[in-house]
Every structure is written in structure tokens, then in C-alpha cells.
Design a protein around this motif. Structure first.
Motif, mmCIF file in Angstrom:
data_model
loop_
_atom_site.group_PDB
_atom_site.id
_atom_site.type_symbol
_atom_site.label_atom_id
_atom_site.label_comp_id
_atom_site.label_asym_id
_atom_site.label_seq_id
_atom_site.Cartn_x
_atom_site.Cartn_y
_atom_site.Cartn_z
ATOM 1 N N LYS A 264 0.846 -1.185 0.000
ATOM 2 C CA LYS A 264 0.000 0.000 0.000
ATOM 3 C C LYS A 264 0.887 1.243 0.000
ATOM 4 O O LYS A 264 1.794 1.371 0.819
ATOM 5 C CB LYS A 264 -0.913 0.017 1.232
ATOM 6 N N GLY A 265 0.629 2.148 -0.913
ATOM 7 C CA GLY A 265 1.401 3.378 -0.969
ATOM 8 C C GLY A 265 2.814 3.147 -1.459
ATOM 9 O O GLY A 265 3.121 2.156 -2.124
ATOM 10 N N VAL A 266 3.688 4.089 -1.118
ATOM 11 C CA VAL A 266 5.088 4.010 -1.552
ATOM 12 C C VAL A 266 5.975 3.763 -0.343
ATOM 13 O O VAL A 266 5.641 4.142 0.785
ATOM 14 C CB VAL A 266 5.516 5.314 -2.263
ATOM 15 N N PRO A 267 7.123 3.104 -0.529
ATOM 16 C CA PRO A 267 8.035 2.856 0.593
ATOM 17 C C PRO A 267 8.604 4.169 1.141
ATOM 18 O O PRO A 267 8.701 5.165 0.424
ATOM 19 C CB PRO A 267 9.142 2.005 -0.035
ATOM 20 N N ARG A 268 8.959 4.153 2.410
ATOM 21 C CA ARG A 268 9.609 5.311 3.021
ATOM 22 C C ARG A 268 10.904 4.891 3.680
ATOM 23 O O ARG A 268 11.005 3.799 4.240
ATOM 24 C CB ARG A 268 8.681 5.973 4.039
ATOM 25 N N GLN A 269 11.882 5.731 3.617
ATOM 26 C CA GLN A 269 13.174 5.465 4.247
ATOM 27 C C GLN A 269 13.077 5.791 5.726
ATOM 28 O O GLN A 269 12.622 6.867 6.101
ATOM 29 C CB GLN A 269 14.256 6.329 3.593
ATOM 30 N N ILE A 270 13.493 4.846 6.585
ATOM 31 C CA ILE A 270 13.365 5.076 8.024
ATOM 32 C C ILE A 270 14.705 5.158 8.738
ATOM 33 O O ILE A 270 14.761 5.534 9.909
ATOM 34 C CB ILE A 270 12.500 3.989 8.693
ATOM 35 N N PHE A 271 15.788 4.775 8.059
ATOM 36 C CA PHE A 271 17.107 4.927 8.686
ATOM 37 C C PHE A 271 18.162 5.021 7.603
ATOM 38 O O PHE A 271 18.109 4.292 6.607
ATOM 39 C CB PHE A 271 17.436 3.749 9.611
ATOM 40 N N SER A 272 19.109 5.925 7.820
ATOM 41 C CA SER A 272 20.202 6.114 6.876
ATOM 42 C C SER A 272 21.475 6.445 7.636
ATOM 43 O O SER A 272 21.433 7.083 8.693
ATOM 44 C CB SER A 272 19.872 7.251 5.895
ATOM 45 N N ALA A 273 22.581 5.964 7.120
ATOM 46 C CA ALA A 273 23.904 6.317 7.650
ATOM 47 C C ALA A 273 24.809 6.520 6.445
ATOM 48 O O ALA A 273 25.166 5.565 5.763
ATOM 49 C CB ALA A 273 24.448 5.238 8.571
ATOM 50 N N ILE A 274 25.154 7.761 6.178
ATOM 51 C CA ILE A 274 25.879 8.117 4.957
ATOM 52 C C ILE A 274 27.186 7.352 4.835
ATOM 53 O O ILE A 274 27.561 6.909 3.753
ATOM 54 C CB ILE A 274 26.130 9.633 4.914
#
Length: 451
Positions: A264-274
């Protein structure tokens, strides 16, 4: 493979009497199969141990008046199985109380299921009646099996499913490509899981697909660009977490999900580490936290974080470091009761299974011995684990519980097996083949968390 016990747990001795075929209508092979299945189940459930009585010692009758004689032989429970034509009956005599526990009779001719499935089901009922704790013998697990011939340029692996003891293996995919990290979609309570997610390289880049155990149909989970890997579904069956590099870095994404209609809907980013690579995300039983692996602080370690409730994250959530004993860790898996986290950690040059206990707030080593042990997956009772152990020649699957000091191999034959998900009432499992890990490293063009 030996197991380091965190504490001693006395197993209850149970004796299984020789099978009685009242109608004498079954072959010797079938009777032996019944005895073998019962023996395996009751000796690997983490609660009972099989009592061995020398053949020269006369056995007491299976009656309550013989409890003193059974007690002298060391039995706490005595199990008797009888077959009368197609009717299978199992009764258990409690030596302490002298009471009988009669399990539901099963008509073997009225079902298309095999004898093994009936016996597994009856074992779990027996365990619940004896100890108030249901067993895992009715569960199944997903795994991948990789092969590579002299004519193949790239390794191939397909998704398989098998019973908890490794029997009744069934191939689910036939893509002639690399398939990795399958994961069951948790079923409704009381039902078997009928669908699963997996990653396929059929289009070159790894993409996540939704498939069925029955008709083997498949569809893309999400059209998002980039490499997508390591999906896992929450126990509430409403969220999928996975790794994606759509933003240029392998980070954690979440997709809203419905088990019947799909994403359902579009995925969302919940954690990032450059400056780090994320991998192997998994939900806690409530779907409120995620454990994952990241090398954001230098070496791949296990972290946990609370699932962000906002659709758009204004700042990166704070991650809590879990694995501090060893610098290289992979494939965390949360126990269904939420009290423990199992993962693989390089220990003196060899990958071993470690446990983090949230109640005691400490981590300890579970397995010992040669062979790299990875991808632990919990059984629904939070007592059993399945994992794969590999060397240069092979990779096989092992079953272990926290009450016994040895692991049992449950797979054999050609092909490298990699564990991924224990099913029916168990809601997860992680794994990739070693070759798959190498392909993932190439896809991300980064130093991933795999050695």
C-alpha cells in the motif's frame, strides 16, 4: 557442533513403548517410520528426553497399577501408540499421578496429509497438555539451495520449503537465477503461512517479489528503483522492512502492506547512515522496533531502533548498539517472545551464533566448533533455533534448542543450503548463500557486512 548452555535445564525422561499394530495391516517400513518420527520429536523438543531401557529388561504393562515399576526404571511419562486399521491412537501415562492423557485419534485414511504431519501435530498437542507449551514440530522453514555447474557462469539458487526436521523438502521457485532471503508472510492465528517474499536477480538487479506456496505465482512488491534486499514482514502483517540503495546508499526502507492485497502506498526510508551500509533488518514481535546490522561506526554490528511513526523523518532516529563483544556481526533475529536476539558473530576467526538477552542485558555465545554458523531463526516457542553451518565444501542446516548441548543436522545431499524463515507459527528467518552475499557486494559496490 556443541552448544554452550546459559543454564542447566533438566529434561523430563519419557519412554516410548514398541508400536502395536492391532490389525497387522501396515508394512514394517511404515511402522518404523512412525517410531522414528515420534522418537525424533520427543528427543528434540527441549522438554523431554528419550529413556533407553535395555532389551533384556522386561517392560511393565502400560497400566496405572505399574507406575512403581516404571518409576524404578526412571520414567516420568510412558507413551503408547496403537494402530487399528487406519485409526492411530496415542496415550501417555503420567507416572507421578497415574493418570492417562489421551490424544485425539487420527484416521490416516481420511486425509491427504502424510503420516509424518499427523505425528508432528499429535506431538505438539502432547507437549501442550504435559507442559502448557506448544511444540514446533508442525512448523516449516524456508531456505535457499545454491548450485553451480561447470557450464554456469553465475551461481544459481532457488527457494525451498521443508518441515522443521528437514523432511518433505519442496522447491518453490524455478527461475534459473539467484534467489535469496525468502521470508514467510506471517499467517493468521491458527493457520499456516501461504505466501512469502523473496529476492530475485532475474532482471539483473535484486528485486523483491511476493509469491505463493501453492501456485508459485509471483509479483513485484514495489516498483521503487535500485537494489532491494532482505525483506521481512512484521508479525502484524501490515509492514515490510527491507534494504534499498535508491538514495545512493544501502539504507532501511519500510513498506505498508496488506497480506491479501499486497503493498500500500510508496516505501519510506526510516534509517540512513551516509558513511555506513545497513543490512538484515528484522522486527520485534510487536512491530515497534527493528534490529539491523550497520558498519556506520567502522565494523558491522547489531543495532536496534524504534520504528518512526512519522511518514517523513526530519532527523535520523537514534540506534542502540547491541553487539559489543565481537566486531563483525550479521543476521539478527528477534525471538517471538521479545526477550532475546540471536545473531552471527565472528569469534576467533569463525562465525558463531550469539544471543543477546534483553532481560539480563548481556550477550553470550551459543555455538562452538568449526564451520561458519549464520542466519539463526527462532522457533515460535522462543526455545529452538535453526541455522546454517558452512565450510568450503558444503552448507547444511542445523536444529538446536537452548536446553541441550548439541545441534542436530537436518539437511543433507548436494547443494549449499542457506536458512531463511521458520514458518506456520514462527514468523521469520534470515539467510543468503555465500555466493549471494558476494553478488550483493557487487550490486552495492561497497564493503557490505558479509565477510
Amino acid at each position: 557442533i556443541s552448544i554452550r548452555l546459559n543454564h542447566h535445564h533438566a529434561l523430563i525422561p519419557i519412554f516410548i513403548t514398541p508400536l502395536i499394530d492391532l490389525s497387522q495391516s501396515y508394512s514394517t517400513q511404515t511402522l518404523q517410520e512412525i517410531e522414528q518420527v515420534l522418537s525424533f520429536d520427543f528427543s528434540h523438543n527441549g522438554m523431554t528426553s528419550l529413556l533407553s531401557i535395555p532389551k533384556e529388561v522386561p517392560l511393565p504393562n502400560f497400566v496405572s497399577t505399574a507406575t512403581n515399576k516404571w518409576k524404578q526404571l526412571g520414567a516420568f511419562y510412558v507413551l503408547q501408540t496403537t494402530l487399528n486399521h487406519s485409526l492411530l491412537n496415542i496415550s501417555i501415562l503420567s507416572i507421578n499421578s497415574g493418570e492417562y492423557i489421551r490424544l485425539p485419534a487420527v484416521d490416516l485414511s481420511m486425509s491427504d496429509q502424510g503420516i509424518r504431519q499427523h505425528l508432528h501435530f499429535l506431538h505438539d498437542i502432547a507437549l501442550e497438555k504435559l507442559f502448557g507449551r506448544r511444540g514446533i514440530t508442525s512448523t516449516r522453514f524456508l531456505y535457499t539451495m545454491s548450485t553451480k555447474s561447470s557450464t554456469q557462469q553465475q551461481p544459481r539458487s532457488e527457494v525451498w520449503v521443508a518441515d522443521y526436521d528437514g523432511h518433505n523438502p519442496k522447491q518453490l521457485t524455478n527461475e534459473q537465477s539467484l534467489c535469496v532471503t525468502p521470508a514467510f508472510i506471517p499467517p493468521e492465528k491458527g493457520f499456516r503461512s501461504g505466501n512469502f517474499l523473496y529476492v530475485s536477480y532475474r532482471y539483473g538487479q535484486p528485486k523483491i517479489f511476493l509469491s505463493s506456496l501453492e501456485d508459485h505465482s509471483y509479483q513485484r512488491l514495489t516498483p521503487i528503483r535500485g537494489n532491494q534486499l532482505m525483506p521481512q514482514v512484521s508479525s502484524g502483517r501490515n509492514q515490510v522492512v527491507f534494504i534499498c540503495d535508491a538514495g545512493g546508499n544501502p539504507d532501511i526502507f519500510m513498506q505498508e502492506f496488506h497480506p491479501s492485497t499486497g503493498p500500500k502506498g510508496v516505501p519510506r526510508q526510516i534509517f540512513s547512515a551516509i558513511h555506513g551500509t545497513q543490512a538484515s533488518p528484522c522486527f520485534d514481535p510487536k512491530g515497534e522496533h527493528i534490529a539491523f546490522v550497520s558498519n556506520k561506526d567502522g565494523r558491522p554490528r547489531v543495532y536496534t531502533l524504534e520504528v518512526p511513526k512519522e511518514t517523513m523523518i526530519k532527523q535520523v532516529p537514534k540506534a542502540l548498539l547491541i553487539s559489543k563483544e565481537n566486531p563483525e556481526n550479521t543476521s539478527p533475529c528477534w525471538s517471538p517472545d521479545g526477550s532475546k536476539l540471536a545473531y552471527s558473530a565472528k569469534t576467533n576467526g569463525t562465525r558463531q551464533i550469539w544471543i543477546y538477552d534483553f532481560i539480563q542485558q548481556r550477550e553470550y555465545q551459543l555455538t562452538q566448533g568449526p564451520g561458519h554458523k549464520e542466519n539463526p531463526s527462532w522457533g515460535p516457542n522462543s526455545l529452538h533455533l535453526i541455522f546454517n553451518s558452512s565450510d568450503e565444501q558444503s552448507s547444511e542446516l542445523y536444529l538446536v534448542n537452548l536446553h541441550e548441548s548439541t545441534a542436530t543436522k537436518i539437511s543433507s545431499g548436494p547443494g549449499k543450503k542457506t536458512l531463511s524463515f521458520l514458518g506456520t507459527y514462527i514468523h521469520r528467518l534470515k539467510l543468503t548463500t555465500y555466493e549471494g552475499a558476494l553478488e550483493i557486494k557487487k550490486s552495492f559496490s561497497r564493503n557490505l557486512v558479509y565477510s
